[in-house]
Design an enzyme around this catalytic site. Structure first.
Site, PDB file in Angstrom:
ATOM      1  N   ASP A 157      -6.793   7.977   0.006  1.00 46.09           N
ATOM      2  CA  ASP A 157      -6.312   6.986   0.968  1.00 46.09           C
ATOM      3  C   ASP A 157      -5.072   7.549   1.648  1.00 46.09           C
ATOM      4  O   ASP A 157      -4.233   8.177   1.002  1.00 46.09           O
ATOM      5  CB  ASP A 157      -5.986   5.675   0.251  1.00 46.09           C
ATOM      6  CG  ASP A 157      -7.197   5.122  -0.491  1.00 46.09           C
ATOM      7  OD1 ASP A 157      -8.311   5.201   0.051  1.00 46.09           O
ATOM      8  OD2 ASP A 157      -7.020   4.620  -1.612  1.00 46.09           O
TER       9      ASP A 157
ATOM     10  N   GLU B 197       0.809  -1.218   0.000  1.00 49.19           N
ATOM     11  CA  GLU B 197       0.000   0.000   0.000  1.00 49.19           C
ATOM     12  C   GLU B 197       0.844   1.270   0.000  1.00 49.19           C
ATOM     13  O   GLU B 197       0.513   2.229  -0.683  1.00 49.19           O
ATOM     14  CB  GLU B 197      -0.952   0.019   1.201  1.00 49.19           C
ATOM     15  CG  GLU B 197      -2.061  -1.012   1.137  1.00 49.19           C
ATOM     16  CD  GLU B 197      -3.142  -0.698   0.113  1.00 49.19           C
ATOM     17  OE1 GLU B 197      -3.204   0.435  -0.405  1.00 49.19           O
ATOM     18  OE2 GLU B 197      -3.938  -1.601  -0.190  1.00 49.19           O
TER      19      GLU B 197
END
Length: 141
Positions: free
Chosen positions: A69, A51
């Site tokens: 995000d 990520e």
């Protein structure tokens, strides 16, 4: 010489702050210290690797729904944190999104655990890299 030292200090203070960059083992040790179950640590490390490359300061590109995000685990601001813009968020973690960009990973970990509790591992789009057998984190301790 004093002018030179003052200039260096001034430049250092003016430079933008960069987030913390962890590695697999430092993340596993910090999460263990925060009482994250040891059998989850390899999965968390895998998610953080895919990520954010273990970086705490990453804000992802805008998603198709206008959300972003944040941080180590790329936690979405539509559901989990309140963006600074004041845009609507369910804010399930009861935290401002900038609180997910700090070097103190405790609030990041607590929010990620809430995401896991409510949505499971598949909440992360990179989960397919982390589903299945992973290298042991035992060598980190």
């Amino acid at each position: 010489m004093k002018v030179y030292i003052c200039l260096i200090v001034a430049l250092a203070l003016a430079a933008p702050a960069f987030g913390k960059v962890l590695d697999r083992c430092s993340l596993a040790r910090e999460m263990s210290r925060l009482s994250v179950p040891r059998d989850q640590l390899a999965r968390w490390a895998c998610i953080a690797e895919h990520e954010s490359s273990y970086r705490t300061d990453v804000v992802g590109p805008t998603n198709s729904n206008g959300s972003n995000d944040y941080g180590l685990f790329q936690i979405n601001d539509y559901y989990w944190c309140q963006p600074a813009s004041g845009r609507f968020s369910y804010n399930q973690c009861h935290i401002g999104c900038n609180g997910l960009l700090t070097d103190n990973i405790e609030p990041i970990v607590r929010c990620a655990q809430e995401v896991l509790r409510m949505q499971g591992w598949s909440a992360w789009s990179t989960w397919h890299f982390c589903d299945g057998a992973l290298p042991s984190i035992d060598d980190c301790f």
